[in-house]
Design a protein around this motif. Structure first.
Motif, PDB file in Angstrom:
ATOM      1  N   ILE A 128     -57.271  86.424  -0.140  1.00 21.39           N
ATOM      2  CA  ILE A 128     -56.890  85.148  -0.757  1.00 21.39           C
ATOM      3  C   ILE A 128     -56.070  84.286   0.196  1.00 21.39           C
ATOM      4  N   VAL A 129     -56.171  82.967   0.003  1.00 22.38           N
ATOM      5  CA  VAL A 129     -55.403  82.004   0.802  1.00 22.38           C
ATOM      6  C   VAL A 129     -54.706  81.055  -0.168  1.00 22.38           C
ATOM      7  N   PRO A 130     -53.361  81.075  -0.223  1.00 26.65           N
ATOM      8  CA  PRO A 130     -52.687  80.099  -1.078  1.00 26.65           C
ATOM      9  C   PRO A 130     -52.813  78.693  -0.486  1.00 26.65           C
ATOM     10  N   GLN A 131     -52.927  77.712  -1.373  1.00 29.18           N
ATOM     11  CA  GLN A 131     -53.010  76.315  -0.896  1.00 29.18           C
ATOM     12  C   GLN A 131     -52.096  75.444  -1.733  1.00 29.18           C
ATOM     13  N   GLY A 151     -50.378  71.364  -1.096  1.00 29.02           N
ATOM     14  CA  GLY A 151     -50.939  70.012  -0.997  1.00 29.02           C
ATOM     15  C   GLY A 151     -51.958  69.889   0.126  1.00 29.02           C
ATOM     16  N   ASN A 152     -52.142  70.960   0.915  1.00 26.96           N
ATOM     17  CA  ASN A 152     -53.107  70.986   2.018  1.00 26.96           C
ATOM     18  C   ASN A 152     -52.803  69.908   3.062  1.00 26.96           C
ATOM     19  N   THR A 153     -51.522  69.629   3.285  1.00 28.86           N
ATOM     20  CA  THR A 153     -51.141  68.608   4.276  1.00 28.86           C
ATOM     21  C   THR A 153     -50.684  69.245   5.586  1.00 28.86           C
ATOM     22  N   GLY A 154     -50.842  70.563   5.697  1.00 31.40           N
ATOM     23  CA  GLY A 154     -50.227  71.319   6.790  1.00 31.40           C
ATOM     24  C   GLY A 154     -50.713  71.000   8.197  1.00 31.40           C
ATOM     25  N   LEU A 155     -51.835  70.371   8.354  1.00 36.84           N
ATOM     26  CA  LEU A 155     -52.370  69.904   9.644  1.00 36.84           C
ATOM     27  C   LEU A 155     -52.789  71.020  10.615  1.00 36.84           C
ATOM     28  N   GLY A 157     -53.659  76.081   7.813  1.00 33.64           N
ATOM     29  CA  GLY A 157     -53.078  77.305   7.242  1.00 33.64           C
ATOM     30  C   GLY A 157     -53.475  77.529   5.789  1.00 33.64           C
ATOM     31  N   GLY A 158     -53.785  76.474   5.048  1.00 31.66           N
ATOM     32  CA  GLY A 158     -54.126  76.616   3.640  1.00 31.66           C
ATOM     33  C   GLY A 158     -55.627  76.722   3.408  1.00 31.66           C
ATOM     34  N   LEU A 159     -56.394  76.922   4.481  1.00 31.84           N
ATOM     35  CA  LEU A 159     -57.860  77.013   4.354  1.00 31.84           C
ATOM     36  C   LEU A 159     -58.341  78.399   4.765  1.00 31.84           C
ATOM     37  N   SER A 195     -55.201  77.585  -5.471  1.00 31.41           N
ATOM     38  CA  SER A 195     -54.549  76.273  -5.486  1.00 31.41           C
ATOM     39  C   SER A 195     -53.400  76.323  -6.492  1.00 31.41           C
ATOM     40  N   LEU A 196     -52.214  75.893  -6.041  1.00 32.00           N
ATOM     41  CA  LEU A 196     -51.034  75.951  -6.932  1.00 32.00           C
ATOM     42  C   LEU A 196     -50.836  74.631  -7.674  1.00 32.00           C
ATOM     43  N   GLU A 197     -51.810  73.707  -7.573  1.00 32.69           N
ATOM     44  CA  GLU A 197     -51.588  72.340  -8.066  1.00 32.69           C
ATOM     45  C   GLU A 197     -51.282  72.243  -9.567  1.00 32.69           C
ATOM     46  N   LEU A 201     -40.341  63.885   4.255  1.00 34.68           N
ATOM     47  CA  LEU A 201     -41.340  63.863   5.326  1.00 34.68           C
ATOM     48  C   LEU A 201     -42.490  62.948   4.942  1.00 34.68           C
ATOM     49  N   GLY A 202     -43.270  62.575   5.950  1.00 36.99           N
ATOM     50  CA  GLY A 202     -44.342  61.613   5.730  1.00 36.99           C
ATOM     51  C   GLY A 202     -45.310  62.029   4.627  1.00 36.99           C
ATOM     52  N   ALA A 203     -45.496  63.336   4.453  1.00 34.04           N
ATOM     53  CA  ALA A 203     -46.488  63.821   3.481  1.00 34.04           C
ATOM     54  C   ALA A 203     -45.883  64.037   2.099  1.00 34.04           C
ATOM     55  N   GLN A 204     -44.676  63.519   1.832  1.00 42.33           N
ATOM     56  CA  GLN A 204     -43.974  63.923   0.601  1.00 42.33           C
ATOM     57  C   GLN A 204     -44.666  63.504  -0.696  1.00 42.33           C
ATOM     58  N   GLY A 236     -45.606  74.846  -0.559  1.00 44.36           N
ATOM     59  CA  GLY A 236     -46.048  74.641   0.830  1.00 44.36           C
ATOM     60  C   GLY A 236     -44.847  74.353   1.728  1.00 44.36           C
ATOM     61  N   ASN A 237     -43.898  73.555   1.235  1.00 47.23           N
ATOM     62  CA  ASN A 237     -42.687  73.250   2.016  1.00 47.23           C
ATOM     63  C   ASN A 237     -41.927  74.541   2.338  1.00 47.23           C
ATOM     64  N   LEU A 238     -41.851  75.416   1.342  1.00 46.40           N
ATOM     65  CA  LEU A 238     -41.146  76.686   1.541  1.00 46.40           C
ATOM     66  C   LEU A 238     -41.890  77.583   2.523  1.00 46.40           C
ATOM     67  N   ALA A 246     -40.474  73.732   6.013  1.00 45.91           N
ATOM     68  CA  ALA A 246     -40.617  72.348   6.501  1.00 45.91           C
ATOM     69  C   ALA A 246     -39.278  71.761   6.962  1.00 45.91           C
ATOM     70  N   GLY A 247     -39.385  70.859   7.922  1.00 47.89           N
ATOM     71  CA  GLY A 247     -38.185  70.238   8.499  1.00 47.89           C
ATOM     72  C   GLY A 247     -38.007  68.810   8.008  1.00 47.89           C
ATOM     73  N   GLY A 248     -38.802  67.908   8.547  1.00 51.08           N
ATOM     74  CA  GLY A 248     -38.735  66.513   8.098  1.00 51.08           C
ATOM     75  C   GLY A 248     -37.635  65.717   8.785  1.00 51.08           C
ATOM     76  N   LEU A 249     -37.313  64.574   8.182  1.00 50.66           N
ATOM     77  CA  LEU A 249     -36.452  63.583   8.837  1.00 50.66           C
ATOM     78  C   LEU A 249     -34.973  63.928   8.791  1.00 50.66           C
ATOM     79  N   LEU A 251     -46.963  87.065   2.801  1.00 52.29           N
ATOM     80  CA  LEU A 251     -46.240  88.164   2.139  1.00 52.29           C
ATOM     81  C   LEU A 251     -46.217  88.039   0.619  1.00 52.29           C
ATOM     82  N   GLY A 252     -46.779  86.961   0.107  1.00 53.87           N
ATOM     83  CA  GLY A 252     -46.798  86.773  -1.344  1.00 53.87           C
ATOM     84  C   GLY A 252     -47.026  85.308  -1.667  1.00 53.87           C
ATOM     85  N   ILE A 253     -47.248  85.025  -2.952  1.00 51.65           N
ATOM     86  CA  ILE A 253     -47.452  83.638  -3.372  1.00 51.65           C
ATOM     87  C   ILE A 253     -46.185  83.177  -4.077  1.00 51.65           C
TER      88      ILE A 253
HETATM   89  C1  FAD Z   1     -48.059  62.510   7.483  1.00 50.85           C
HETATM   90  C2  FAD Z   1     -47.512  63.915   7.622  1.00 50.85           C
HETATM   91  C3  FAD Z   1     -46.198  64.082   8.019  1.00 50.85           C
HETATM   92  C4  FAD Z   1     -45.661  65.378   8.149  1.00 50.85           C
HETATM   93  N1  FAD Z   1     -44.366  65.507   8.562  1.00 50.85           N
HETATM   94  C5  FAD Z   1     -43.817  66.741   8.659  1.00 50.85           C
HETATM   95  C6  FAD Z   1     -42.450  66.900   9.045  1.00 50.85           C
HETATM   96  O1  FAD Z   1     -41.742  65.927   9.331  1.00 50.85           O
HETATM   97  N2  FAD Z   1     -41.939  68.149   9.099  1.00 50.85           N
HETATM   98  C7  FAD Z   1     -42.701  69.260   8.793  1.00 50.85           C
HETATM   99  O2  FAD Z   1     -42.163  70.388   8.835  1.00 50.85           O
HETATM  100  N3  FAD Z   1     -44.009  69.132   8.435  1.00 50.85           N
HETATM  101  C8  FAD Z   1     -44.570  67.914   8.357  1.00 50.85           C
HETATM  102  N4  FAD Z   1     -45.898  67.784   8.001  1.00 50.85           N
HETATM  103  C9  FAD Z   1     -46.716  68.975   7.745  1.00 50.85           C
HETATM  104  C10 FAD Z   1     -46.811  69.368   6.228  1.00 50.85           C
HETATM  105  O3  FAD Z   1     -46.687  68.274   5.396  1.00 50.85           O
HETATM  106  C11 FAD Z   1     -45.755  70.400   5.863  1.00 50.85           C
HETATM  107  O4  FAD Z   1     -45.992  71.569   6.626  1.00 50.85           O
HETATM  108  C12 FAD Z   1     -45.723  70.755   4.375  1.00 50.85           C
HETATM  109  O5  FAD Z   1     -44.573  71.549   4.157  1.00 50.85           O
HETATM  110  C13 FAD Z   1     -46.964  71.512   3.895  1.00 50.85           C
HETATM  111  O6  FAD Z   1     -46.939  71.566   2.477  1.00 50.85           O
HETATM  112  P1  FAD Z   1     -48.304  71.673   1.650  1.00 50.85           P
HETATM  113  O7  FAD Z   1     -47.960  71.805   0.210  1.00 50.85           O
HETATM  114  O8  FAD Z   1     -49.234  70.595   2.003  1.00 50.85           O
HETATM  115  O9  FAD Z   1     -48.842  73.099   2.182  1.00 50.85           O
HETATM  116  P2  FAD Z   1     -50.337  73.512   2.630  1.00 50.85           P
HETATM  117  O10 FAD Z   1     -50.768  72.716   3.805  1.00 50.85           O
HETATM  118  O11 FAD Z   1     -51.233  73.550   1.467  1.00 50.85           O
HETATM  119  O12 FAD Z   1     -50.060  75.017   3.096  1.00 50.85           O
HETATM  120  C14 FAD Z   1     -49.246  75.298   4.220  1.00 50.85           C
HETATM  121  C15 FAD Z   1     -49.081  76.829   4.349  1.00 50.85           C
HETATM  122  O13 FAD Z   1     -48.324  77.350   3.260  1.00 50.85           O
HETATM  123  C16 FAD Z   1     -49.086  78.294   2.491  1.00 50.85           C
HETATM  124  N5  FAD Z   1     -48.745  78.030   1.087  1.00 50.85           N
HETATM  125  C17 FAD Z   1     -48.876  76.860   0.395  1.00 50.85           C
HETATM  126  N6  FAD Z   1     -48.381  76.983  -0.860  1.00 50.85           N
HETATM  127  C18 FAD Z   1     -47.945  78.274  -0.957  1.00 50.85           C
HETATM  128  C19 FAD Z   1     -47.320  79.035  -1.997  1.00 50.85           C
HETATM  129  N7  FAD Z   1     -47.059  78.509  -3.202  1.00 50.85           N
HETATM  130  N8  FAD Z   1     -46.990  80.336  -1.748  1.00 50.85           N
HETATM  131  C20 FAD Z   1     -47.239  80.899  -0.546  1.00 50.85           C
HETATM  132  N9  FAD Z   1     -47.832  80.233   0.488  1.00 50.85           N
HETATM  133  C21 FAD Z   1     -48.167  78.935   0.274  1.00 50.85           C
HETATM  134  C22 FAD Z   1     -50.538  78.039   2.839  1.00 50.85           C
HETATM  135  O14 FAD Z   1     -51.331  79.215   2.717  1.00 50.85           O
HETATM  136  C23 FAD Z   1     -50.411  77.582   4.301  1.00 50.85           C
HETATM  137  O15 FAD Z   1     -50.306  78.717   5.150  1.00 50.85           O
HETATM  138  C24 FAD Z   1     -46.468  66.515   7.883  1.00 50.85           C
HETATM  139  C25 FAD Z   1     -47.803  66.335   7.477  1.00 50.85           C
HETATM  140  C26 FAD Z   1     -48.324  65.054   7.359  1.00 50.85           C
HETATM  141  C27 FAD Z   1     -49.766  64.901   6.902  1.00 50.85           C
END
Ligand code: FAD
Length: 279
Positions: free
Chosen positions: A63-66, A68-72, A75-77, A88-90, A131-134, A141-143, A147-150, A201-203
């Motif tokens: 399984i692959v947790p996903q 917002g799929n913004t990870g670039l 990792g979520g695919l 999908s946790l949506e 962060l830009g993807a907020q 996904g942030n956890l 994630a770092g951000g601004l 290590l877990g969802i």
């Molecule tokens: C415009 C833009 C700006 C961005 N700016 C920053 C920035 O400033 N700083 C930064 O750190 N990142 C930034 N990012 C990257 C991204 O937004 C972050 O990494 C964000 O935290 C990913 O969250 P997500 O919900 O989209 O996770 P996803 O992309 O869906 O998943 C990321 C990873 O987490 C895992 N995952 C997701 N949800 C869970 C869950 N519930 N339990 C366990 N594992 C899970 C997935 O399997 C995958 O490995 C940016 C991306 C974009 C598009």
């Protein structure tokens, strides 16, 4: 065969198998990569996540947790063609509680970061991750990416914003580490295993997050610099004058301003015409 069994165990509401419905979960954020998956599971509760993990384990499906799929970085695919199930946790997206008195909230993993920021702001509180993807990324996904951000300079990474976690482990058990204690010196702090672990290590299903009072005054300055060294000196000066009150310090090359102008032609350059920012 696997899919029939998965659907019969979990029910139609949780399992998507039609490619027309799973397609949007299989494309990366930039729209450049398209992968295949066996199915997409969309749990609504922590118990749904737990029984889905147990069902996949029973059928030997990886399984692959996903979020917002913004990870670039994909990792979520799935990375094994047509061999993995996307979780999908949506739909696991409730804000369970906001506690103004002790500056904490309990939010589910699928909550969009912006939704959490807006909800706490309505109560005069502030969640600092920005962060830009907020508008699309999720708390889980942030956890999982730590994630770092601004605002890292002042508030630290996502790891620093967390009191406790609720996680479904690979065997389908629910680990409840949902403490909201600020002063907590009880033994090993297991939540750190899951933060930044990218779902290996877990969802993560929910988190207890730290909140702050909303700032009443914010000042922003845009300074044109002639070299990167000037930027570093100004950073040092601002930091020593503002101490821990400086929230963010970002370097923006000329090319970034040009790109913004290209995308939004009605924008005025914030700098006087005769300044020559570097790059
Ligand atoms: C415009 C833009 C700006 C961005 N700016 C920053 C920035 O400033 N700083 C930064 O750190 N990142 C930034 N990012 C990257 C991204 O937004 C972050 O990494 C964000 O935290 C990913 O969250 P997500 O919900 O989209 O996770 P996803 O992309 O869906 O998943 C990321 C990873 O987490 C895992 N995952 C997701 N949800 C869970 C869950 N519930 N339990 C366990 N594992 C899970 C997935 O399997 C995958 O490995 C940016 C991306 C974009 C598009």
């Amino acid at each position: 065969m696997y899919l029939l069994r998965l659907t019969s165990i979990l029910g139609d509401d949780l399992v998507l198998v039609d490619p027309a419905q799973t397609e949007r979960y299989c494309r990366d954020w930039m729209g450049e990569v398209m992968v295949e998956c066996l199915a997409v599971l969309r749990p609504r509760t922590t118990e749904d996540v737990a029984r889905s993990v147990r069902a996949c384990r029973k059928l030997g499906l990886s399984i692959v947790p996903q979020g917002g799929n913004t990870g670039l970085v994909l990792g979520g695919l799935p990375d094994y063609p047509a061999g993995q199930v996307i979780f999908s946790l949506e739909r696991l997206n409730r804000i369970r509680k906001i506690e103004s008195a002790d500056f904490s909230a309990i939010v589910e993993a699928g909550c969009i970061l912006q939704t959490v920021k807006d909800a706490v702001a309505e109560k005069g509180l502030f969640f600092p991750l920005a962060l830009g993807a907020q508008g699309s990324c999720q708390i889980g996904g942030n956890l999982s990416t730590n994630a770092g951000g601004l605002n890292v300079l002042r508030y630290g990474m996502m790891r620093e914003q967390i009191f406790g976690l609720e996680v479904v482990l690979p065997d389908g058990q629910i680990w409840n580490g949902m403490s909201v204690l600020r002063k907590d010196n009880r033994g090993v702090d297991l939540k750190h295993f899951f933060i930044g672990a990218e779902g290996t290590l877990g969802i993560v299903t929910a988190a207890a997050i730290k909140l702050l009072p909303k700032s009443t005054k914010i000042a922003t300055a845009l300074i044109a610099v002639a070299s990167l060294w000037d930027a570093v000196s100004i950073y040092g000066l601002c930091r020593s004058l503002c101490s821990d009150l400086m929230t963010a310090f970002e370097f923006m090359p000329r090319s970034a301003l040009s790109l913004a102008k290209e995308a939004m032609p009605t924008l005025d350059s914030p700098l006087p015409a005769n300044t020559r920012p570097m790059y």
